[in-house]
Design an enzyme around this catalytic site. Structure first.
Site, short mmCIF file in Angstrom:
data_model
loop_
_atom_site.label_atom_id
_atom_site.label_comp_id
_atom_site.label_asym_id
_atom_site.label_seq_id
_atom_site.Cartn_x
_atom_site.Cartn_y
_atom_site.Cartn_z
N TYR A 152 -12.26 22.06 53.10
CA TYR A 152 -13.34 22.64 53.89
C TYR A 152 -14.72 22.31 53.31
CZ TYR A 152 -10.55 24.92 57.38
OH TYR A 152 -9.72 25.14 58.45
N ASN A 187 -15.32 24.28 68.96
CA ASN A 187 -15.79 23.62 67.74
C ASN A 187 -16.36 24.63 66.75
OD1 ASN A 187 -15.12 21.35 69.13
ND2 ASN A 187 -17.21 20.76 69.63
N HIS A 225 -13.32 29.61 67.96
CA HIS A 225 -12.55 29.28 66.75
C HIS A 225 -13.35 29.52 65.46
CE1 HIS A 225 -9.54 26.51 69.09
NE2 HIS A 225 -9.31 27.79 69.26
N CYS A 244 -14.30 37.35 53.97
CA CYS A 244 -13.47 37.83 52.86
C CYS A 244 -12.04 37.99 53.35
CB CYS A 244 -14.02 39.15 52.32
SG CYS A 244 -12.94 39.81 51.03
N CYS A 271 -15.79 37.63 47.20
CA CYS A 271 -16.58 38.59 47.99
C CYS A 271 -17.44 39.45 47.05
CB CYS A 271 -15.62 39.47 48.78
SG CYS A 271 -16.42 40.79 49.71
N CYS A 299 -15.93 43.36 47.48
CA CYS A 299 -14.61 43.81 47.00
C CYS A 299 -13.94 42.81 46.05
CB CYS A 299 -13.69 44.10 48.18
SG CYS A 299 -13.05 42.60 48.97
N GLY A 307 -14.87 16.95 76.43
CA GLY A 307 -14.38 16.48 75.14
C GLY A 307 -13.32 17.34 74.49
N THR A 308 -12.39 17.81 75.30
CA THR A 308 -11.26 18.53 74.71
C THR A 308 -9.96 17.99 75.26
OG1 THR A 308 -10.16 20.68 74.42
CG2 THR A 308 -11.51 20.44 76.39
P1 OAD Z 1 -8.98 17.08 70.12
O1 OAD Z 1 -9.19 16.20 68.94
O2 OAD Z 1 -7.60 17.56 70.42
O3 OAD Z 1 -9.48 16.34 71.45
C1 OAD Z 1 -10.72 15.68 71.49
C2 OAD Z 1 -10.93 15.20 72.91
O4 OAD Z 1 -12.21 14.61 72.98
C3 OAD Z 1 -9.92 14.15 73.38
O5 OAD Z 1 -9.46 14.48 74.67
C4 OAD Z 1 -10.75 12.85 73.42
O6 OAD Z 1 -10.32 11.98 74.45
C5 OAD Z 1 -12.13 13.40 73.71
N1 OAD Z 1 -13.26 12.58 73.24
C6 OAD Z 1 -13.36 11.85 72.11
N2 OAD Z 1 -14.57 11.28 72.00
C7 OAD Z 1 -15.27 11.66 73.10
C8 OAD Z 1 -16.58 11.42 73.58
N3 OAD Z 1 -17.46 10.67 72.90
N4 OAD Z 1 -16.95 11.98 74.76
C9 OAD Z 1 -16.09 12.76 75.47
N5 OAD Z 1 -14.84 13.02 75.07
C10 OAD Z 1 -14.42 12.49 73.91
O7 OAD Z 1 -9.99 18.30 69.96
P2 OAD Z 1 -10.01 19.72 70.67
O8 OAD Z 1 -9.52 19.62 72.07
O9 OAD Z 1 -11.33 20.29 70.44
O10 OAD Z 1 -8.56 24.29 66.56
O11 OAD Z 1 -8.95 20.50 69.82
C11 OAD Z 1 -8.78 21.85 70.07
C12 OAD Z 1 -8.51 22.58 68.79
O12 OAD Z 1 -7.43 21.95 68.10
C13 OAD Z 1 -9.62 22.57 67.80
O13 OAD Z 1 -10.61 23.54 68.05
C14 OAD Z 1 -8.90 22.91 66.54
C15 OAD Z 1 -7.66 22.06 66.69
O14 OAD Z 1 -6.53 22.61 66.16
C16 OAD Z 1 -8.65 25.01 65.44
O15 OAD Z 1 -9.09 24.55 64.41
C17 OAD Z 1 -8.17 26.41 65.59
#
Ligand code: OAD
Length: 259
Positions: A67, A102, A129, A137, A161, A164, A201-202
């Site tokens: 991290y 994000n 998230h 903590c 922390c 605590c 972008g998900t």
């Molecule tokens: P992913 O890495 O699963 O997906 C990223 C998405 O962004 C994909 O569909 C890509 O095709 C798309 N992508 C990449 N570059 C891009 C760009 N320049 N413009 C538009 N789209 C683009 O990420 P998330 O869907 O955010 O959770 O993942 C969801 C969660 O999974 C995250 O929040 C995280 C992870 O586990 C936790 O940490 C709890």
């Protein structure tokens, strides 16, 4: 012939209330690796093994090292044109809420930049998230601004922390953990109230966040997807814009501003 972009612009112009769901893809052009993309964090650093309460209990030093590295990487990144276009949308005439998966804080950093001195609050995202630049903590749950340089040289040096003395951890949701109920219900409420959901972008694979667009759909709203590739949601979208969000979002949202 009406292009996909024109159809999408019309949906935005006609919307009464908009919810935006963003994922790692919106920050890709800022230099933050996605989770499931080629060369992303997911493959090179196996976050599914590190981002768990079990991993932290077993080996907090390694989890903190990871991290701390991510914090440093994100601190060097800036919001891109996609974040800024969304912040301007949220500050415009149509009530808009950004819900983000994000933890990088780039929507928050884009908010005042886009507001140019105006109250940035409508552009602040609902972060389902958590936020990587905050600590929590692991004993009492108190939240504090994240330590910018975490000493990971030994177990004893890891941040504690001040109330605590429990072990501090990044304030992000890990695999196997539940999302904050109040934050989640706010996300679902804005999704339910919206007549348009913009999904950016998900991969739309991680629940419960991936339900946000489905809630809008179930309530009769429309979906616009912006992604470099098709996703499980693409078939549900009224318009699917294929390409990088840093280019497509200003084209989609800044029509009025540019003229
Ligand atoms: P992913 O890495 O699963 O997906 C990223 C998405 O962004 C994909 O569909 C890509 O095709 C798309 N992508 C990449 N570059 C891009 C760009 N320049 N413009 C538009 N789209 C683009 O990420 P998330 O869907 O955010 O959770 O993942 C969801 C969660 O999974 C995250 O929040 C995280 C992870 O586990 C936790 O940490 C709890």
């Amino acid at each position: 012939m009406t292009t996909e972009m024109e159809r999408a612009r019309r949906l935005v112009a006609e919307a009464d209330r908009i919810v935006v769901l963003t994922g790692a893809g919106i920050s890709a052009e800022s230099g933050v690796p996605t989770f499931r993309g080629a060369g992303g964090l997911w493959k090179s650093h196996r976050p599914e093994e590190l981002a768990t309460p079990e991993a932290f209990a077993r080996d907090p030093q390694t989890v903190w090292e990871w991290y701390a590295w991510r914090r440093g990487l994100i601190a060097d990144c800036d919001p891109n044109h996609g974040h800024l276009a969304l912040a301007r949308l949220a500050l415009g005439g149509t009530p808009t809420t950004i819900v983000t998966q994000n933890v990088d804080g780039l929507h928050t950093r884009a908010a005042p930049e886009a507001a140019r001195g105006a109250d940035p609050s409508p552009a602040l995202p609902v972060e389902v998230h958590g936020a990587i630049d905050r600590d929590k903590c692991s004993s009492c749950g108190a939240r504090t601004p994240g330590t910018s340089s975490v000493d990971t040289s030994s177990h004893g040096a890891l941040p504690r922390c001040s109330t605590c003395n429990g072990m501090l951890r990044p304030d992000v949701v890990w695999f196997g953990e539940t999302l904050e109920p109040e934050i989640l219900s706010r996300a679902f409420q804005v999704a339910q109230d919206a007549d348009l959901c913009l999904v950016v972008g998900t991969s739309a694979l991680v629940q419960p966040a991936a339900l946000v667009p489905l809630v809008t759909l179930q309530n009769g709203g429309a979906l616009i997807e912006v992604n470099i590739e098709r996703t499980p949601l693409s078939g549900e979208a009224r318009v699917s814009l294929l390409g990088p969000s840093g280019e497509l979002l200003p084209e989609l949202l800044d029509v009025g501003a540019a003229t």
